[in-house]
Write a protein that holds these residues in place. Structure first.
Motif, short mmCIF file in Angstrom:
data_model
loop_
_atom_site.label_atom_id
_atom_site.label_comp_id
_atom_site.label_asym_id
_atom_site.label_seq_id
_atom_site.Cartn_x
_atom_site.Cartn_y
_atom_site.Cartn_z
N GLU A 47 0.83 -1.21 0.00
CA GLU A 47 0.00 0.00 0.00
C GLU A 47 0.86 1.25 0.00
N PHE A 48 1.93 1.25 0.79
CA PHE A 48 2.77 2.44 0.87
C PHE A 48 3.61 2.63 -0.39
N GLU A 49 3.80 1.57 -1.15
CA GLU A 49 4.53 1.72 -2.41
C GLU A 49 3.77 2.59 -3.40
N ARG A 50 2.46 2.76 -3.19
CA ARG A 50 1.63 3.60 -4.07
C ARG A 50 1.63 5.07 -3.63
N ILE A 51 2.30 5.35 -2.50
CA ILE A 51 2.28 6.69 -1.91
C ILE A 51 3.70 7.26 -1.91
N PRO A 52 3.89 8.50 -2.30
CA PRO A 52 5.24 9.10 -2.22
C PRO A 52 5.69 9.15 -0.76
N MET A 53 6.80 8.46 -0.45
CA MET A 53 7.24 8.37 0.94
C MET A 53 8.61 9.01 1.16
N ASN A 54 9.23 9.50 0.10
CA ASN A 54 10.57 10.08 0.24
C ASN A 54 10.55 11.29 1.17
N GLY A 55 11.33 11.21 2.25
CA GLY A 55 11.44 12.30 3.21
C GLY A 55 10.32 12.33 4.25
N VAL A 56 9.34 11.43 4.14
CA VAL A 56 8.22 11.41 5.09
C VAL A 56 8.66 10.73 6.39
N GLN A 57 8.31 11.32 7.51
CA GLN A 57 8.64 10.72 8.81
C GLN A 57 7.48 9.82 9.26
N VAL A 58 7.82 8.60 9.64
CA VAL A 58 6.81 7.59 9.99
C VAL A 58 7.07 7.10 11.41
N LEU A 59 5.98 6.99 12.18
CA LEU A 59 6.06 6.40 13.53
C LEU A 59 5.44 5.01 13.48
N PHE A 60 6.22 4.01 13.88
CA PHE A 60 5.80 2.61 13.81
C PHE A 60 5.95 1.98 15.20
N PRO A 61 5.02 2.25 16.13
CA PRO A 61 5.10 1.64 17.47
C PRO A 61 4.94 0.13 17.34
N LYS A 62 5.77 -0.63 18.05
CA LYS A 62 5.78 -2.08 17.82
C LYS A 62 5.93 -2.85 19.13
N ALA A 63 5.69 -4.14 19.01
CA ALA A 63 5.96 -5.03 20.13
C ALA A 63 7.43 -5.41 20.11
N ASP A 64 7.97 -5.69 21.27
CA ASP A 64 9.36 -6.13 21.36
C ASP A 64 9.53 -7.41 20.54
N GLY A 65 10.50 -7.45 19.65
CA GLY A 65 10.75 -8.64 18.84
C GLY A 65 9.89 -8.77 17.61
N ALA A 66 9.10 -7.74 17.27
CA ALA A 66 8.24 -7.80 16.08
C ALA A 66 9.08 -7.78 14.81
N ARG A 67 8.50 -8.26 13.71
CA ARG A 67 9.19 -8.25 12.43
C ARG A 67 9.55 -6.81 12.04
N ASP A 68 10.70 -6.65 11.37
CA ASP A 68 11.14 -5.31 10.99
C ASP A 68 10.90 -5.03 9.51
N LEU A 69 10.08 -5.86 8.86
CA LEU A 69 9.88 -5.73 7.41
C LEU A 69 9.32 -4.36 7.04
N VAL A 70 8.27 -3.92 7.73
CA VAL A 70 7.62 -2.65 7.36
C VAL A 70 8.58 -1.47 7.52
N PRO A 71 9.20 -1.26 8.69
CA PRO A 71 10.10 -0.11 8.79
C PRO A 71 11.28 -0.20 7.83
N ARG A 72 11.79 -1.40 7.61
CA ARG A 72 12.94 -1.56 6.70
C ARG A 72 12.55 -1.18 5.27
N LYS A 73 11.40 -1.66 4.81
CA LYS A 73 10.95 -1.34 3.45
C LYS A 73 10.60 0.14 3.29
N LEU A 74 10.00 0.73 4.33
CA LEU A 74 9.67 2.15 4.26
C LEU A 74 10.92 3.00 4.15
N GLU A 75 11.96 2.60 4.86
CA GLU A 75 13.23 3.33 4.78
C GLU A 75 13.83 3.20 3.39
#
Length: 516
Positions: A378-406
């Motif tokens: 979904e975020f690949e359809r949105i311009p994300m360059n330079g956008v600051q994102v807050l991704f509150p997570k559980a300890d030990g959660a997968r890092d796929l979303v923040p890694r791909k967003l970066e």
């Protein structure tokens, strides 16, 4: 009389109903919520104790090993003692306090001691169990009368205070309470006093609960049928032509998951929602929490992000837990939903969006695919360059979303919002059910629930205990973890929600195709 604390104390005799915790009255719940002391008996569903404050004293006055834990005089004295101490006391009684519940004797003791009391009626077993068995106690085509009788009078002697001659005349419905151990004698007396031996009879055991059992026959043969089936108390006996309506009107034990025992491994404070979905289909649920949610080791990373919410373009919340923990911490800092005025919100799944909505926020984005991969798509359809994102997570959660967003050029902060840890131990009821092989299905709603169960039981022991047990996983990530520890996944819904998982379990046990 108001359910409020008084200097002299007050005792509420509350009818708990016949077993289904949903059958208690609103008034009964109101008094439980304000109780200092709850004295409950054998037939009162223990789930009702959850309505009482955590600090309330809970006293069991029922049966242990088939014998009464306290006799009636001791219970009367206990109620008087607690009432005189100035406490708000709830005497929680199965069924109705004044229908074979000895509530009258308890009220007499309270009145003699000068203690104020109130009686809150409950659904009595005759009404509740008959309804759940599909047997109307009265019907214009069959009978216009019903008689409630104790089945225990004169248990050890021939004499009885019951007028058997009058009881046996006519076609009125008879309901015997506590009469399984005296069933043969009671049916014989009906025949001896003129009741047609071919009159239909139904025995209803544990009525209104998922353990409900119904056995039918006639006055002439029901005792023999009960002996052959090893039919045990607690049960009521319904005598009358209305019993013939059961096959047409039965509804409760026709529900698709009736009689299935399903183990739920969600956290203790979250199992209720899933349990309710399953019990509505007739299942018996056993809660076996394998995770416990605790605060993160340090709040500073999350607090810094919350104080600067105005700098974020997107907030991504992946679960109801993340939402609740996020807003709880926001409140601790003296902030509220207004802090999100300039930030768009992504909810991973409709259930997460529903929890967000309860805090007054409508989600801007709900990905169709609830996996991390779906969020990224979904975020690949949105311009994300330079956008600051807050991704509150559980300890030990997968890092796929923040890694791909970066990788898309976003700047992502991923503070830990809560931690999943192992509970101190598994509930004894759950272990007992697993050991005696009485579980039909086990449910896993996250990878943590799988890994933690394996850690707590040991992988080999877990696999042995789950032989022949259907494994239900909420989605592909959880299923992958199941397979990694050696479990075969039998059930996986197309949508990764509790409702969809319930539907998938239902379909599996209904022998419908389309699942793993």
């Amino acid at each position: 009389m108001n359910c409020s604390k008084e200097h002299t104390g007050v005792v509420y005799l509350v009818g708990a109903g016949p077993g289904d915790p949903g059958l208690i009255t609103l008034r009964g719940v109101e008094c439980l919520r304000r109780a200092d002391v709850v004295v409950y008996d054998y037939l009162a569903n223990e789930q009702l104790l959850n309505h009482a404050p955590p600090a309330a004293e809970r006293i069991y006055a029922g049966k242990i090993g088939g014998r009464h834990n306290q006799d009636q005089e001791e219970i009367n004295a206990l109620l008087v003692e607690k009432g005189l101490s100035g406490k708000v006391v709830v005497r929680l009684k199965g069924g109705d306090p004044f229908v074979f519940g000895r509530g009258g004797e308890e009220c007499e003791a309270l009145q003699s001691a000068g203690i104020p009391f109130e009686v809150i009626p409950g659904v009595t077993a005759a009404v509740g169990a008959a309804a759940y068995a599909g047997i109307p106690l009265t019907h214009r085509d069959y009978t216009a009368s019903v008689t409630l009788v104790t089945g225990q009078v004169g248990k050890n002697k021939d004499a009885s205070s019951i007028d058997w001659k009058r009881l046996s005349l006519g076609n009125g419905t008879l309901v015997f309470y506590m009469g399984i151990t005296t069933l043969h004698r009671n049916m014989t007396r009906l025949i001896e006093n003129g009741r047609n031996p071919h009159t239909p009879v139904a025995l209803v055991r544990w009525g209104t609960t998922p353990e409900q059992q119904v056995l039918t026959g006639t006055i002439a043969d029901i005792a023999e049928r009960a002996a052959q089936a090893c039919f045990k108390p607690p049960a009521i006996t319904i005598v009358g032509e209305v019993v013939n309506l059961r096959e047409k009107l039965r509804w409760y034990d026709r529900r698709t998951l009736f009689g299935r025992r399903i183990l739920i491994t969600r956290a203790a404070d979250q199992a209720g929602e899933f349990s309710n979905l399953l019990t509505e289909r007739g299942a018996t649920t056993i809660e076996c929490p394998t995770i416990r949610l605790i605060d993160p080791c340090q709040w500073e990373p999350l607090d810094n992000a919350l104080r600067n919410l105005g700098s974020y373009g997107w907030l991504v919340l992946t679960s109801g837990n993340a939402v609740r923990c996020f807003f709880k911490r926001l409140q601790v800092l003296g902030l509220d939903a207004r802090a999100l005025a300039t930030c768009r919100v992504c909810a991973v799944g409709p259930k997460t969006a529903e929890v967000i909505r309860s805090f007054g926020i409508t989600s801007d984005l709900i990905p169709a695919d609830y996996k991390a991969e779906g969020v990224v798509a979904e975020f690949e359809r949105i311009p994300m360059n330079g956008v600051q994102v807050l991704f509150p997570k559980a300890d030990g959660a997968r890092d796929l979303v923040p890694r791909k967003l970066e990788q898309m050029g976003a700047r992502v902060d991923s503070p830990t919002t809560y931690c999943n840890i192992l509970p101190d131990k598994l509930p004894a009821e759950a272990l007992f059910a697993l050991e005696r092989r009485s579980v039909d299905c086990i449910t896993f709603t996250s990878s943590s629930t799988v890994q933690n169960l394996a850690n707590m039981l040991g992988t080999d022991r877990m696999l042995d205990m789950l032989k022949g047990v259907a494994v239900a996983s909420i989605g592909p990530i959880t299923s992958k973890t199941c397979r990694a520890v050696g479990l075969k996944v039998d059930i996986e819904p197309e949508e990764y929600t509790l409702t969809a998982l319930t539907d998938a379990i239902d379909a599996f046990f209904s022998n419908e195709a389309g699942y793993i």
